[in-house]
Write a protein that holds these residues in place. Structure first.
Motif, PDB file in Angstrom:
ATOM      1  N   ALA A  11       0.836  -1.209   0.000  1.00  0.00           N
ATOM      2  CA  ALA A  11       0.000   0.000   0.000  1.00  0.00           C
ATOM      3  C   ALA A  11       0.869   1.256   0.000  1.00  0.00           C
ATOM      4  CB  ALA A  11      -0.932  -0.008   1.216  1.00  0.00           C
ATOM      5  N   MET A  12       1.971   1.213   0.739  1.00  0.00           N
ATOM      6  CA  MET A  12       2.880   2.349   0.789  1.00  0.00           C
ATOM      7  C   MET A  12       3.495   2.604  -0.593  1.00  0.00           C
ATOM      8  SD  MET A  12       6.274   2.810   3.175  1.00  0.00           S
ATOM      9  CE  MET A  12       7.185   1.479   2.391  1.00  0.00           C
ATOM     10  N   LEU A  13       3.931   1.543  -1.259  1.00  0.00           N
ATOM     11  CA  LEU A  13       4.504   1.688  -2.595  1.00  0.00           C
ATOM     12  C   LEU A  13       3.475   2.199  -3.596  1.00  0.00           C
ATOM     13  CD1 LEU A  13       6.729  -1.517  -2.709  1.00  0.00           C
ATOM     14  CD2 LEU A  13       7.489   0.871  -2.473  1.00  0.00           C
ATOM     15  N   ALA A  14       2.233   1.725  -3.475  1.00  0.00           N
ATOM     16  CA  ALA A  14       1.167   2.218  -4.348  1.00  0.00           C
ATOM     17  C   ALA A  14       0.925   3.703  -4.102  1.00  0.00           C
ATOM     18  CB  ALA A  14      -0.114   1.417  -4.122  1.00  0.00           C
ATOM     19  N   GLY A  15       0.928   4.115  -2.849  1.00  0.00           N
ATOM     20  CA  GLY A  15       0.755   5.527  -2.520  1.00  0.00           C
ATOM     21  C   GLY A  15       1.888   6.385  -3.062  1.00  0.00           C
ATOM     22  N   MET A  16       3.114   5.866  -2.976  1.00  0.00           N
ATOM     23  CA  MET A  16       4.263   6.595  -3.520  1.00  0.00           C
ATOM     24  C   MET A  16       4.148   6.732  -5.034  1.00  0.00           C
ATOM     25  SD  MET A  16       7.142   4.812  -1.093  1.00  0.00           S
ATOM     26  CE  MET A  16       8.568   5.447  -1.914  1.00  0.00           C
ATOM     27  N   LEU A  33       1.352   6.733  -6.798  1.00  0.00           N
ATOM     28  CA  LEU A  33       0.288   7.704  -7.076  1.00  0.00           C
ATOM     29  C   LEU A  33       0.778   9.130  -6.870  1.00  0.00           C
ATOM     30  CD1 LEU A  33      -2.808   5.940  -5.484  1.00  0.00           C
ATOM     31  CD2 LEU A  33      -2.434   6.431  -7.908  1.00  0.00           C
ATOM     32  N   CYS A  34       1.524   9.343  -5.798  1.00  0.00           N
ATOM     33  CA  CYS A  34       2.052  10.682  -5.535  1.00  0.00           C
ATOM     34  C   CYS A  34       2.979  11.119  -6.664  1.00  0.00           C
ATOM     35  CB  CYS A  34       2.787  10.699  -4.198  1.00  0.00           C
ATOM     36  SG  CYS A  34       3.431  12.339  -3.777  1.00  0.00           S
ATOM     37  N   ASN A  35       3.871  10.224  -7.085  1.00  0.00           N
ATOM     38  CA  ASN A  35       4.781  10.559  -8.192  1.00  0.00           C
ATOM     39  C   ASN A  35       4.026  10.807  -9.486  1.00  0.00           C
ATOM     40  OD1 ASN A  35       7.176  10.560  -6.782  1.00  0.00           O
ATOM     41  ND2 ASN A  35       7.544   8.385  -7.125  1.00  0.00           N
ATOM     42  N   ARG A  36       2.966  10.066  -9.688  1.00  0.00           N
ATOM     43  CA  ARG A  36       2.185  10.190 -10.926  1.00  0.00           C
ATOM     44  C   ARG A  36       1.439  11.514 -10.988  1.00  0.00           C
ATOM     45  NH1 ARG A  36      -0.187  11.014 -15.076  1.00  0.00           N
ATOM     46  NH2 ARG A  36      -1.593   9.644 -16.154  1.00  0.00           N
ATOM     47  N   PHE A  37       0.850  11.923  -9.863  1.00  0.00           N
ATOM     48  CA  PHE A  37      -0.031  13.089  -9.883  1.00  0.00           C
ATOM     49  C   PHE A  37       0.592  14.370  -9.335  1.00  0.00           C
ATOM     50  CE2 PHE A  37      -3.041   9.518  -9.901  1.00  0.00           C
ATOM     51  CZ  PHE A  37      -3.718   9.820 -11.070  1.00  0.00           C
ATOM     52  N   PHE A  38       1.689  14.273  -8.590  1.00  0.00           N
ATOM     53  CA  PHE A  38       2.220  15.469  -7.943  1.00  0.00           C
ATOM     54  C   PHE A  38       3.664  15.792  -8.264  1.00  0.00           C
ATOM     55  CE2 PHE A  38      -1.254  14.093  -5.160  1.00  0.00           C
ATOM     56  CZ  PHE A  38      -2.027  15.238  -5.200  1.00  0.00           C
ATOM     57  N   THR A  39       4.325  15.046  -9.138  1.00  0.00           N
ATOM     58  CA  THR A  39       5.702  15.352  -9.495  1.00  0.00           C
ATOM     59  C   THR A  39       5.768  16.720 -10.152  1.00  0.00           C
ATOM     60  OG1 THR A  39       6.234  13.030  -9.754  1.00  0.00           O
ATOM     61  CG2 THR A  39       7.713  14.594 -10.822  1.00  0.00           C
ATOM     62  N   GLY A  40       6.643  17.557  -9.638  1.00  0.00           N
ATOM     63  CA  GLY A  40       6.791  18.909 -10.191  1.00  0.00           C
ATOM     64  C   GLY A  40       5.758  19.886  -9.683  1.00  0.00           C
ATOM     65  N   HIS A  41       4.894  19.464  -8.787  1.00  0.00           N
ATOM     66  CA  HIS A  41       3.861  20.348  -8.240  1.00  0.00           C
ATOM     67  C   HIS A  41       4.546  21.445  -7.422  1.00  0.00           C
ATOM     68  CE1 HIS A  41       0.335  21.596  -5.890  1.00  0.00           C
ATOM     69  NE2 HIS A  41      -0.362  21.096  -6.882  1.00  0.00           N
ATOM     70  N   LYS A  42       4.173  22.682  -7.663  1.00  0.00           N
ATOM     71  CA  LYS A  42       4.880  23.808  -7.035  1.00  0.00           C
ATOM     72  C   LYS A  42       4.777  23.796  -5.512  1.00  0.00           C
ATOM     73  CE  LYS A  42       1.037  26.950  -7.394  1.00  0.00           C
ATOM     74  NZ  LYS A  42       0.576  28.276  -7.650  1.00  0.00           N
TER      75      LYS A  42
END
Length: 120
Positions: free
Chosen positions: A101-106, A108-117
């Protein structure tokens, strides 16, 4: 900290509270403060590379949301990332579920928030 029952007992402040993890947390804070002190006196990393120390101090929405998700996961499972890896190595099924679950969350975070200001 790799025993989820111990962690959940620490979080159960209205029931059978076990305050012994406070010593682990205080020890981690002391070691961390010592490390930050040593690094603050340097201009280069220990192996000669550039030293990148975060300077942001503002509390952002993603930080609060991430903290709430982390705390909820800790309270539900009784694991945080490092001890979950230890428990996984010991063969605990609950730790495997947590790590997946932790890896899935990571991911998802990388997919949707990478480069987010707001995450920088």
């Amino acid at each position: 900290m790799s025993n989820p029952e111990k962690v959940l007992s620490f979080l159960d402040i209205t029931g059978a509270w076990d305050p012994s993890l406070i010593f682990v947390m205080v020890g981690a804070i002391v070691v961390g403060l010592g490390g930050f002190y040593l690094v603050s006196k340097r201009s280069k990393a220990f192996f000669g590379g550039a030293l990148h120390i975060p300077t942001r101090t503002a509390v952002s929405r993603p930080l609060v949301i991430g903290s709430l998700i982390f705390g909820a996961g800790w309270g539900i499972a009784g694991f945080c990332p490092g001890p979950a890896i230890v428990a996984l190595g010991a063969g605990h099924l609950k730790a495997l579920i947590f790590v997946l679950a932790m890896l899935a969350g990571m991911a998802l975070c990388n997919r949707f928030f990478t480069g987010h200001k707001n995450l920088v």
